[in-house]
Enzyme design. Structure first.
Site, PDB file in Angstrom:
ATOM      1  N   LYS A  88       0.833  -1.211   0.000  1.00 51.83           N
ATOM      2  CA  LYS A  88       0.000   0.000   0.000  1.00 51.83           C
ATOM      3  C   LYS A  88       0.866   1.260   0.000  1.00 51.83           C
ATOM      4  CE  LYS A  88      -4.270  -1.811   1.926  1.00 51.83           C
ATOM      5  NZ  LYS A  88      -5.225  -1.804   3.046  1.00 51.83           N
TER       6      LYS A  88
ATOM      7  N   LYS B 165      -5.024 -10.682  -8.394  1.00 58.19           N
ATOM      8  CA  LYS B 165      -6.323 -10.989  -7.795  1.00 58.19           C
ATOM      9  C   LYS B 165      -7.321  -9.871  -8.118  1.00 58.19           C
ATOM     10  CE  LYS B 165      -6.502  -8.878  -3.324  1.00 58.19           C
ATOM     11  NZ  LYS B 165      -7.317  -8.851  -2.162  1.00 58.19           N
TER      12      LYS B 165
ATOM     13  N   LYS C 101     -10.509  -4.194  -5.536  1.00 56.58           N
ATOM     14  CA  LYS C 101     -11.149  -2.889  -5.689  1.00 56.58           C
ATOM     15  C   LYS C 101     -10.172  -1.844  -6.204  1.00 56.58           C
ATOM     16  CE  LYS C 101     -12.945  -3.877  -1.560  1.00 56.58           C
ATOM     17  NZ  LYS C 101     -12.741  -3.528  -0.184  1.00 56.58           N
TER      18      LYS C 101
HETATM   19  P1  ADP Z   1      -9.773  -5.618  -2.089  1.00 53.73           P
HETATM   20  O1  ADP Z   1      -8.472  -6.300  -2.409  1.00 53.73           O
HETATM   21  O2  ADP Z   1     -10.744  -5.724  -3.205  1.00 53.73           O
HETATM   22  O3  ADP Z   1      -9.580  -4.210  -1.589  1.00 53.73           O
HETATM   23  P2  ADP Z   1     -10.190  -6.277   0.667  1.00 53.73           P
HETATM   24  O4  ADP Z   1      -8.737  -6.268   0.951  1.00 53.73           O
HETATM   25  O5  ADP Z   1     -11.038  -5.174   1.216  1.00 53.73           O
HETATM   26  O6  ADP Z   1     -10.429  -6.433  -0.906  1.00 53.73           O
HETATM   27  O7  ADP Z   1     -10.768  -7.663   1.165  1.00 53.73           O
HETATM   28  C1  ADP Z   1     -11.966  -7.887   1.845  1.00 53.73           C
HETATM   29  C2  ADP Z   1     -12.122  -9.389   1.994  1.00 53.73           C
HETATM   30  O8  ADP Z   1     -12.332 -10.007   0.712  1.00 53.73           O
HETATM   31  C3  ADP Z   1     -10.894 -10.097   2.574  1.00 53.73           C
HETATM   32  O9  ADP Z   1     -11.322 -11.142   3.436  1.00 53.73           O
HETATM   33  C4  ADP Z   1     -10.177 -10.649   1.351  1.00 53.73           C
HETATM   34  O10 ADP Z   1      -9.385 -11.763   1.635  1.00 53.73           O
HETATM   35  C5  ADP Z   1     -11.346 -11.002   0.443  1.00 53.73           C
HETATM   36  N1  ADP Z   1     -10.926 -10.880  -0.972  1.00 53.73           N
HETATM   37  C6  ADP Z   1     -10.545  -9.747  -1.594  1.00 53.73           C
HETATM   38  N2  ADP Z   1     -10.271  -9.962  -2.895  1.00 53.73           N
HETATM   39  C7  ADP Z   1     -10.482 -11.291  -3.108  1.00 53.73           C
HETATM   40  C8  ADP Z   1     -10.391 -12.126  -4.273  1.00 53.73           C
HETATM   41  N3  ADP Z   1     -10.018 -11.643  -5.445  1.00 53.73           N
HETATM   42  N4  ADP Z   1     -10.696 -13.442  -4.137  1.00 53.73           N
HETATM   43  C9  ADP Z   1     -11.080 -13.944  -2.939  1.00 53.73           C
HETATM   44  N5  ADP Z   1     -11.194 -13.198  -1.813  1.00 53.73           N
HETATM   45  C10 ADP Z   1     -10.913 -11.891  -1.878  1.00 53.73           C
END
Ligand code: ADP
Length: 331
Positions: free
Chosen positions: A115, A196, A199
């Protein structure tokens, strides 16, 4: 005997996507249904302000994540659903835990490094201290289980270390929490199967509130590999494998990706993508309806969060009382 406590949270920032659903929300609901835990699910708004944000959007984002919790099946009659910033003890305990956290432990956190590299203009102390606040979120409720994605396991390890350290120095106070990983593999970006779905890269996301037309358009444009036959081969055809994983995740019969590939034997990629788009749209239709209904009554969500936060405050107060006694701060 009281059940073990389970805690997890989601940040209110951008809209949630199907990766968040299968990696987090669906898992939360299954754990609630298991009846094995007393569950707390938190909208972790204090974490979300460590990244750039617009205050004008924050309230809506908080209510949207709370609505996501409900649409996914979390039930305020059985689980405590609340807002982190309404429970001041999260920040208070984070401060106390700061005093037993070696700086070096935080410096090696992968998420912090990622980050910090991504938002060079805003490498704030909150971003650095994020894992300590997360440890406080968990330890405050003496949670034994924390459903997380694998990217959070390093933070859970820190929470365990801090619990142990505090207990050794001041007497048994906290439980060492364990991370619980979801069953569904990581959903990858529709634009780049090596990354992955996240967001932070909205162009590769399938959002939970995308309507059927948006789902069709995005899946039609999703990156696949050269080749024409539908087969599950994550090593050599990761783009197609990701779409098959997604199909398996939304499949009401929970068939394996390999079995799904066989259904499309002899068909073109385009046929498969059309089938996938319909399956995704069908799967999330009730979800979208539930969310739209909730959006009509934001005051109900506000009231639910206030009630959940009041319960969480009562639980947190007991721990903080104990913590202050142990530290000699109670006079
Ligand atoms: P992002 O990476 O989209 O910002 P977050 O870090 O806010 O997502 O993650 C929120 C939850 O969703 C966490 O428990 C994370 O492990 C899960 N998560 C986020 N992206 C994925 C993905 N591509 N596949 C599976 N789980 C995910």
């Amino acid at each position: 005997m009281a059940k073990p406590i389970l805690f997890s949270g989601i940040q209110p920032s951008e809209r949630l996507h199907v990766g968040n659903y299968f990696g987090a929300l669906e898992h939360f609901a299954a754990l609630q249904e298991s009846g094995k835990f007393d569950c707390l699910f938190c909208v972790v708004d204090l974490h979300s302000i460590t990244e750039s944000f617009d205050p004008k959007e924050k309230k809506e984002q908080i209510l949207a994540v709370a609505a996501d919790f409900l649409a996914a099946g979390l039930d305020p009659a059985r689980s405590v659903i609340f807002q982190q910033s309404q429970v001041a003890a999260h920040s208070e305990l984070a401060w106390i835990l700061n005093t037993i956290t070696p700086i070096g432990e935080l410096e090696r956190m992968t998420q912090y490094k990622d980050k910090a590299a991504r938002q060079k203009e805003n490498v704030n102390v909150g971003l650095f201290d994020y894992p300590v606040l997360m440890a406080a979120d968990i330890l405050l409720y003496r949670a034994a289980a924390v459903p997380v994605g694998d990217d959070q396991l390093q933070h859970i390890e820190l929470a365990r270390t801090l619990a142990r350290k505090f207990n050794n120095r001041f007497g048994k106070t906290f439980i060492e929490p364990k991370g619980l990983l979801a069953r569904t593999p990581r959903i990858m970006s529709l634009k780049d199967p090596a990354k992955k779905m996240s967001k932070s890269q909205p162009e590769g996301c399938l959002f939970l509130d995308d309507d059927a037309d948006a789902v069709r358009a995005k899946i039609a444009r999703a990156v696949t590999d050269s080749g024409s036959e539908v087969a599950y081969d994550p090593d050599h055809r990761p783009g197609l494998a990701n779409l098959l994983d997604l199909y398996a995740a939304v499949d009401p019969d929970r068939r394996e990706p390999k079995t799904i590939a066989k259904l499309f034997a002899g068909k073109q990629y385009a046929d498969f993508k059309r089938g996938l788009a319909e399956a995704v749209a069908r799967r999330f239709e009730p979800y979208r309806k539930a969310k739209a209904e909730l959006a009509r009554h934001p005051e109900r969500i506000t009231a639910m969060l206030a009630e959940g936060s009041a319960k969480a405050n009562r639980m947190a107060a007991e721990t903080m009382h104990d913590v202050k006694e142990k530290l000699g701060l109670a006079v």
